[in-house]
Enzyme design. Structure first.
Site, PDB file in Angstrom:
ATOM      1  N   ASN A  10       0.866  -1.183   0.000  1.00 22.38           N
ATOM      2  CA  ASN A  10       0.000   0.000   0.000  1.00 22.38           C
ATOM      3  C   ASN A  10       0.902   1.232   0.000  1.00 22.38           C
ATOM      4  O   ASN A  10       1.493   1.576   1.024  1.00 22.38           O
ATOM      5  CB  ASN A  10      -0.901  -0.027   1.234  1.00 22.38           C
ATOM      6  CG  ASN A  10      -1.798   1.194   1.326  1.00 22.38           C
ATOM      7  OD1 ASN A  10      -1.920   1.969   0.378  1.00 22.38           O
ATOM      8  ND2 ASN A  10      -2.436   1.372   2.472  1.00 22.38           N
ATOM      9  N   LYS A  12       0.075   4.292  -0.304  1.00 23.49           N
ATOM     10  CA  LYS A  12      -0.574   5.459   0.295  1.00 23.49           C
ATOM     11  C   LYS A  12      -0.352   6.703  -0.580  1.00 23.49           C
ATOM     12  O   LYS A  12      -0.305   6.599  -1.806  1.00 23.49           O
ATOM     13  CB  LYS A  12      -0.099   5.647   1.736  1.00 23.49           C
ATOM     14  CG  LYS A  12      -0.329   4.378   2.575  1.00 23.49           C
ATOM     15  CD  LYS A  12      -0.121   4.579   4.049  1.00 23.49           C
ATOM     16  CE  LYS A  12      -0.362   3.274   4.788  1.00 23.49           C
ATOM     17  NZ  LYS A  12      -0.230   3.422   6.253  1.00 23.49           N
ATOM     18  N   HIS A  92      -9.448   0.634   5.453  1.00 23.62           N
ATOM     19  CA  HIS A  92      -8.173   0.889   6.119  1.00 23.62           C
ATOM     20  C   HIS A  92      -8.407   1.826   7.301  1.00 23.62           C
ATOM     21  O   HIS A  92      -9.273   2.709   7.246  1.00 23.62           O
ATOM     22  CB  HIS A  92      -7.174   1.503   5.136  1.00 23.62           C
ATOM     23  CG  HIS A  92      -5.769   1.548   5.648  1.00 23.62           C
ATOM     24  ND1 HIS A  92      -5.344   2.498   6.543  1.00 23.62           N
ATOM     25  CD2 HIS A  92      -4.699   0.754   5.392  1.00 23.62           C
ATOM     26  CE1 HIS A  92      -4.066   2.294   6.823  1.00 23.62           C
ATOM     27  NE2 HIS A  92      -3.658   1.240   6.132  1.00 23.62           N
ATOM     28  N   GLU A  94      -6.959   4.323   8.325  1.00 21.58           N
ATOM     29  CA  GLU A  94      -6.850   5.748   7.994  1.00 21.58           C
ATOM     30  C   GLU A  94      -8.143   6.252   7.349  1.00 21.58           C
ATOM     31  O   GLU A  94      -8.547   7.402   7.560  1.00 21.58           O
ATOM     32  CB  GLU A  94      -5.643   5.984   7.083  1.00 21.58           C
ATOM     33  CG  GLU A  94      -4.324   5.765   7.812  1.00 21.58           C
ATOM     34  CD  GLU A  94      -3.144   5.494   6.888  1.00 21.58           C
ATOM     35  OE1 GLU A  94      -2.052   5.269   7.423  1.00 21.58           O
ATOM     36  OE2 GLU A  94      -3.328   5.495   5.656  1.00 21.58           O
ATOM     37  N   GLU A 164      -4.818  -5.232  10.732  1.00 21.00           N
ATOM     38  CA  GLU A 164      -3.831  -4.184  10.949  1.00 21.00           C
ATOM     39  C   GLU A 164      -4.088  -3.502  12.296  1.00 21.00           C
ATOM     40  O   GLU A 164      -4.969  -2.637  12.396  1.00 21.00           O
ATOM     41  CB  GLU A 164      -3.911  -3.141   9.832  1.00 21.00           C
ATOM     42  CG  GLU A 164      -3.530  -3.679   8.469  1.00 21.00           C
ATOM     43  CD  GLU A 164      -3.232  -2.552   7.495  1.00 21.00           C
ATOM     44  OE1 GLU A 164      -2.151  -2.569   6.885  1.00 21.00           O
ATOM     45  OE2 GLU A 164      -4.072  -1.649   7.357  1.00 21.00           O
ATOM     46  N   GLY A 170       2.748   2.369  10.862  1.00 17.64           N
ATOM     47  CA  GLY A 170       3.631   3.513  10.696  1.00 17.64           C
ATOM     48  C   GLY A 170       4.339   3.952  11.955  1.00 17.64           C
ATOM     49  O   GLY A 170       4.956   5.014  11.984  1.00 17.64           O
ATOM     50  N   SER A 209       3.763  -2.290  10.356  1.00 18.88           N
ATOM     51  CA  SER A 209       5.227  -2.224  10.428  1.00 18.88           C
ATOM     52  C   SER A 209       5.883  -3.557  10.063  1.00 18.88           C
ATOM     53  O   SER A 209       6.833  -3.998  10.707  1.00 18.88           O
ATOM     54  CB  SER A 209       5.667  -1.766  11.825  1.00 18.88           C
ATOM     55  OG  SER A 209       5.194  -0.457  12.095  1.00 18.88           O
TER      56      SER A 209
END
Length: 247
Positions: A10, A12, A92, A94, A164, A170, A209
């Site tokens: 991904n 992003k 996701h 986010e 996730e 991140g 990560s």
């Protein structure tokens, strides 16, 4: 049952024409692993063209649940199909946290994606506060159940899940292989309550990560079927090492 490993990158909101072309040309796919890359929308045509004849598949990072209409800034599934997109990342963290996407909206997007003949990669995961409260599986299974209620168990075998943990995206932190396996098994067991046959077929990826130094240990777990990778997928050497470790 042996499930085929999937390694998805991904990207992003990262990249330029130069860096995207260089990255795509450097990816080393093999016959043992399904490799998927998800560039930003504007680079989908470029990436798809660059991957013509390659085993690497292309994913979008999101899609509208609507077929067409007055939805400024949105992209439809038919548009994605024009550029040989095969997968779509949905739900996701986010998208859920920054853009307020609900479980119900994510479920509708999964249904639309399946109807269009594409493969949804359904992201689920808990925050640090939820993990510390001991509600990890409650949260993840509720996110999965919203989709199951929308599409039914029979279609769910066509869905790829990506677990996730939000606290590991991140941050440089990663769930241990044992922690990740525990959640993956819990998700699979929840699906098995409706159909053990479907549960055995569903690929569940880990994301948070993931890097070359921990990917092999994660992939060795019984219920971890690959990875959805963020930052490490922007480094061709690192990404290729992760792909190799999934063989």
């Amino acid at each position: 049952m042996t499930r085929r490993k999937i390694v998805a990158g991904n990207w992003k909101m990262n990249g330029s024409v130069e860096s995207v072309v260089e990255l795509v040309e450097s990816i080393q796919a093999n016959d043992a692993v399904d490799v998927v890359v998800a560039p930003s929308y504007v680079y989908l045509p470029l990436v798809a063209q660059s991957l013509t004849g390659s085993k690497v598949m292309v994913a979008a990072q999101n899609v509208s649940e609507f077929a067409k209409g007055a939805f400024t800034g949105e992209v439809s599934l038919s548009m994605l199909k024009d550029f040989s997109v095969s997968h779509v990342i949905l739900g996701h963290s986010e998208r859920r946290s920054l853009f307020a996407e609900s479980d119900a909206q994510v479920a509708r997007k999964v249904a639309s994606t399946l109807e269009a003949g594409l493969t949804p990669i359904l992201c689920v995961g808990e925050t640090l506060e939820q993990r510390e409260a001991g509600t990890t599986l409650t949260v993840c299974n509720a996110q999965v159940d919203a989709v199951l209620e929308e599409i039914g168990i029979e279609l769910f075998e066509k869905v790829v899940i990506a677990y996730e943990p939000v606290w590991a995206i991140g941050t440089g932190k990663s769930a241990s292989s044992e922690q990740a396996q525990e959640v993956h098994k819990g998700i699979r067991d929840n699906i098995a309550r409706r159909s053990s046959k479907v549960a055995e077929k569903v690929a569940i990826l880990y994301g948070g990560s993931v890097k070359a130094s921990n990917s092999a240990e994660l992939f060795a777990q019984a219920d971890i079927d690959g990875a959805l990778i963020g930052g490490a997928s922007l480094d061709a050497t690192e990404f290729n090492s992760i792909i190799e470790s999934a063989k």
